[in-house]
Design a protein around this motif. Structure first.
Motif, mmCIF file in Angstrom:
data_model
loop_
_atom_site.group_PDB
_atom_site.id
_atom_site.type_symbol
_atom_site.label_atom_id
_atom_site.label_comp_id
_atom_site.label_asym_id
_atom_site.label_seq_id
_atom_site.Cartn_x
_atom_site.Cartn_y
_atom_site.Cartn_z
ATOM 1 N N PHE A 1 -85.424 -40.523 -41.738
ATOM 2 C CA PHE A 1 -85.551 -41.858 -41.173
ATOM 3 C C PHE A 1 -84.460 -42.178 -40.154
ATOM 4 O O PHE A 1 -84.716 -42.770 -39.125
ATOM 5 C CB PHE A 1 -85.531 -42.912 -42.285
ATOM 6 C CG PHE A 1 -86.862 -43.093 -42.966
ATOM 7 C CD1 PHE A 1 -88.005 -43.340 -42.228
ATOM 8 C CD2 PHE A 1 -86.965 -43.023 -44.340
ATOM 9 C CE1 PHE A 1 -89.230 -43.511 -42.846
ATOM 10 C CE2 PHE A 1 -88.183 -43.198 -44.977
ATOM 11 C CZ PHE A 1 -89.332 -43.441 -44.222
ATOM 12 N N LYS B 1 -92.370 -45.544 -49.270
ATOM 13 C CA LYS B 1 -92.049 -44.601 -48.193
ATOM 14 C C LYS B 1 -93.284 -43.827 -47.743
ATOM 15 O O LYS B 1 -93.515 -43.634 -46.544
ATOM 16 C CB LYS B 1 -90.958 -43.627 -48.655
ATOM 17 C CG LYS B 1 -89.593 -44.264 -48.820
ATOM 18 C CD LYS B 1 -88.514 -43.242 -49.072
ATOM 19 C CE LYS B 1 -88.560 -42.673 -50.466
ATOM 20 N NZ LYS B 1 -87.414 -41.778 -50.750
ATOM 21 N N ALA C 1 -95.583 -46.016 -45.763
ATOM 22 C CA ALA C 1 -94.999 -46.284 -44.450
ATOM 23 C C ALA C 1 -95.247 -45.130 -43.487
ATOM 24 O O ALA C 1 -95.619 -45.349 -42.320
ATOM 25 C CB ALA C 1 -93.499 -46.542 -44.584
ATOM 26 N N LEU D 1 -97.530 -45.258 -40.177
ATOM 27 C CA LEU D 1 -96.943 -44.902 -38.881
ATOM 28 C C LEU D 1 -97.796 -43.867 -38.165
ATOM 29 O O LEU D 1 -98.055 -43.983 -36.964
ATOM 30 C CB LEU D 1 -95.528 -44.372 -39.081
ATOM 31 C CG LEU D 1 -94.822 -43.891 -37.813
ATOM 32 C CD1 LEU D 1 -93.381 -44.384 -37.768
ATOM 33 C CD2 LEU D 1 -94.823 -42.366 -37.705
ATOM 34 N N PHE E 1 -88.441 -44.224 -36.227
ATOM 35 C CA PHE E 1 -89.612 -44.829 -36.846
ATOM 36 C C PHE E 1 -89.643 -46.334 -36.553
ATOM 37 O O PHE E 1 -90.688 -46.906 -36.293
ATOM 38 C CB PHE E 1 -89.611 -44.564 -38.351
ATOM 39 C CG PHE E 1 -89.746 -43.103 -38.673
ATOM 40 C CD1 PHE E 1 -90.993 -42.547 -38.901
ATOM 41 C CD2 PHE E 1 -88.639 -42.275 -38.719
ATOM 42 C CE1 PHE E 1 -91.138 -41.194 -39.178
ATOM 43 C CE2 PHE E 1 -88.771 -40.922 -38.989
ATOM 44 C CZ PHE E 1 -90.021 -40.385 -39.217
ATOM 45 N N VAL E 2 -88.468 -46.951 -36.595
ATOM 46 C CA VAL E 2 -88.371 -48.357 -36.191
ATOM 47 C C VAL E 2 -88.577 -48.455 -34.687
ATOM 48 O O VAL E 2 -89.251 -49.360 -34.185
ATOM 49 C CB VAL E 2 -86.990 -48.947 -36.578
ATOM 50 C CG1 VAL E 2 -86.834 -50.366 -36.044
ATOM 51 C CG2 VAL E 2 -86.805 -48.928 -38.085
ATOM 52 N N ALA F 1 -94.015 -55.448 -36.985
ATOM 53 C CA ALA F 1 -94.109 -54.138 -37.624
ATOM 54 C C ALA F 1 -92.750 -53.447 -37.635
ATOM 55 O O ALA F 1 -92.410 -52.732 -38.574
ATOM 56 C CB ALA F 1 -95.139 -53.274 -36.901
ATOM 57 N N MET G 1 -90.911 -52.025 -40.893
ATOM 58 C CA MET G 1 -90.476 -50.635 -40.977
ATOM 59 C C MET G 1 -88.980 -50.551 -41.241
ATOM 60 O O MET G 1 -88.504 -49.689 -41.981
ATOM 61 C CB MET G 1 -90.827 -49.888 -39.684
ATOM 62 C CG MET G 1 -90.439 -48.413 -39.682
ATOM 63 S SD MET G 1 -91.183 -47.453 -41.027
ATOM 64 C CE MET G 1 -92.890 -47.352 -40.476
ATOM 65 N N ASN G 2 -88.223 -51.479 -40.663
ATOM 66 C CA ASN G 2 -86.782 -51.486 -40.904
ATOM 67 C C ASN G 2 -86.482 -51.780 -42.370
ATOM 68 O O ASN G 2 -85.571 -51.196 -42.966
ATOM 69 C CB ASN G 2 -86.107 -52.533 -40.017
ATOM 70 C CG ASN G 2 -84.720 -52.114 -39.599
ATOM 71 O OD1 ASN G 2 -84.550 -51.357 -38.648
ATOM 72 N ND2 ASN G 2 -83.720 -52.562 -40.326
ATOM 73 N N VAL H 1 -88.502 -51.016 -44.770
ATOM 74 C CA VAL H 1 -88.940 -49.819 -45.489
ATOM 75 C C VAL H 1 -87.846 -48.759 -45.478
ATOM 76 O O VAL H 1 -87.515 -48.180 -46.520
ATOM 77 C CB VAL H 1 -90.238 -49.250 -44.873
ATOM 78 C CG1 VAL H 1 -90.522 -47.850 -45.417
ATOM 79 C CG2 VAL H 1 -91.416 -50.167 -45.161
ATOM 80 N N VAL H 2 -87.273 -48.499 -44.305
ATOM 81 C CA VAL H 2 -86.239 -47.465 -44.233
ATOM 82 C C VAL H 2 -84.983 -47.918 -44.983
ATOM 83 O O VAL H 2 -84.252 -47.092 -45.544
ATOM 84 C CB VAL H 2 -85.902 -47.095 -42.768
ATOM 85 C CG1 VAL H 2 -87.098 -46.465 -42.086
ATOM 86 C CG2 VAL H 2 -85.423 -48.297 -41.973
#
Length: 465
Positions: free
Chosen positions: A34, A165, A168, A172, A280-281, A292, A296-297, A299-300
């Motif tokens: 990530f 994860k 996500a 993505l 990913f972000v 989004a 995602m931030n 999530v990581v």
């Protein structure tokens, strides 16, 4: 002794197959992917795809050797057991304490990642050294509190962390494919296309130097994968679960690493990816999908907390095992009423406070992350080489067990030497970059501490036998 046997019973019975499968899959998606992949892309460009495939193949061979060794004697529960049996007591001591430090350095790297991700919610502005240190301390106390609960609750938390994860990454990939096939154009005028993989300098835009430099953080993305084998060995049917867990590793690497990064670099050209931001972000941010990007931030961020949670759990159990074998302080072998090795947990958490100090003295989160990940990578390479050394001794001294094995390492000794040469070469690669060379110079201090400690605990081990 009764209390210790209950501890082992609790650990082996509390995690169901549902927990094991998700934890194993989630273990393939960590901080190295990530956060670390952003810097790796900036160093190596699209050749990062080949880097992950090469390292993945070597790690897979290590895991196949680990699997054959664990199945050759079902009394083996980890690489500490078979390295002690096949090489000697010193090897078990070395690999046990080194593996403990591996997870401590991962925890310190995770603290750097947490600060880096939280900057997203601070308007992108860096925190002061004091603020960074306070965030680290708060994170450590939070994780320590989670680990003081029962093993079953730990497994449940990790199950949901892993599921988040996985979802996500799948989302993505799906969103990235939609952008590519619909000809999505970002606000900066970038058209999503697979041609970005070779249109900006080819697959090796930074040459052989950049390609080799990309291996450091890429290797870090794979650390901890050996937990898949040792965890599966604790199930009721290791002959079925262990081969299944190990053989699924290449598929996970292709899906979660190679395919995901192909999508990332197709939506955003590799030279437009900010190494200080998770790619990913960055995918959603660069595409103008702010909501989004926030999700995602988060999530990581949860992924890093999950990594720290697993790391503190692993280190406390490692210290408990070393204490029980007479290779560590007796204090670490005591259990709390919840059957948790609390003293070992407190010690690991205290050592993680070094991460808070690192953030204070090295406020650049990417530099601090690189230092911690490099040291972790060096130590994990040592652990993997001990596993291969154990396999070579097993192959030569117990040929009948190798012949009977239904889960043999492909290529036998030839594969072992290929893996050894590769990882020794990786140690050399770490000396090529100034930031990774710093950690390489520091690593011998740990081996000196181990040597002194071994002679301190050795009499206790002998008297016990």
């Amino acid at each position: 002794m009764k209390q210790q046997s209950v501890e082992h019973h609790e650990l082996s019975k509390s995690l169901s197959n549902r927990h094991l499968q998700l934890i194993a899959i989630g273990g393939a998606i960590g901080t190295g992917l990530f956060m670390g992949s952003g810097k790796t892309i900036s160093l190596a460009g699209p050749s990062i795809i080949f880097i992950y495939m090469i390292i993945g193949l070597m790690v897979f061979f290590v895991m196949r050797a680990l699997g054959e060794l664990l199945l050759s004697n079902l009394n083996y529960k980890s690489f500490i057991d078979f390295s002690t049996d096949l090489i000697g007591p010193w090897a078990g001591y070395f690999v046990g304490w080194t593996y403990w430090l591996c997870w401590i350095t991962i925890g310190i790297a995770d603290l750097s990642a947490i600060i880096n991700y939280l900057q997203f919610f601070n308007g992108g502005h860096p925190f002061s050294p004091g603020e960074s240190a306070l965030i680290c301390v708060a994170s450590i106390f939070f994780i320590m509190g989670l680990n003081l609960v029962t093993v079953k609750l730990f497994g449940e938390m990790e199950f949901w962390f892993a599921l988040i994860k996985i979802i996500a990454i799948v989302v993505l990939i799906a969103v990235g494919l939609w952008m590519i096939f619909t000809g999505f154009t970002s606000p900066t005028g970038e058209l999503a296309s697979f041609t970005h993989l070779w249109a900006n300098g080819g697959f090796f835009p930074t040459g052989s130097t950049g390609f080799l430099a990309g291996f450091q953080i890429a290797i870090f993305a794979f650390v901890g994968v050996e937990l898949v084998g040792t965890t599966a060995a604790e199930t009721r049917d290791p002959e079925r679960n262990l081969p299944k867990a190990v053989n699924s590793i290449p598929v996970r690497i292709i899906i979660f690493y190679v395919f995901a990064l192909v999508i990332v670099m197709s939506v955003t050209p590799w030279d437009k990816i900010n190494p200080s931001v998770s790619p990913f972000v960055n995918l959603f941010t660069h595409a103008g999908i702010a909501a989004a990007a926030i999700i995602m931030n988060l999530v990581v961020l949860s992924s890093v907390m999950s990594s720290m949670n697993s790391g503190v759990f692993s280190t406390s159990r490692m210290l408990f095992g070393l204490s029980r074998e007479g290779q560590g302080p007796k204090l670490f072998g005591k259990l709390s009423p919840r059957l948790v090795p609390a003293n070992a947990l407190y010690f690991s958490a205290f050592c993680l406070l070094g991460g808070a100090a690192l953030q204070y003295f090295v406020p650049n989160t990417i530099e601090a992350f690189t230092l911690a990940t490099t040291l972790s990578t060096i130590l994990f390479i040592c652990v993997w080489l001990i596993i291969i050394w154990s396999y070579i001794n097993y192959y030569k001294t117990r040929p009948e067990l190798h012949q009977q094995s239904k889960f043999k390492l492909p290529g036998g000794l030839v594969t072992c030497w290929v893996v050894i040469i590769f990882f020794i070469g990786m140690i050399y690669v770490l000396s090529l970059e100034p930031d990774t060379l710093k950690a390489l110079k520091v690593s011998p201090i740990w081996f000196l501490i181990l040597l002194i400690g071994y002679f301190f605990f050795k009499p206790k081990k002998i008297s016990k036998d």
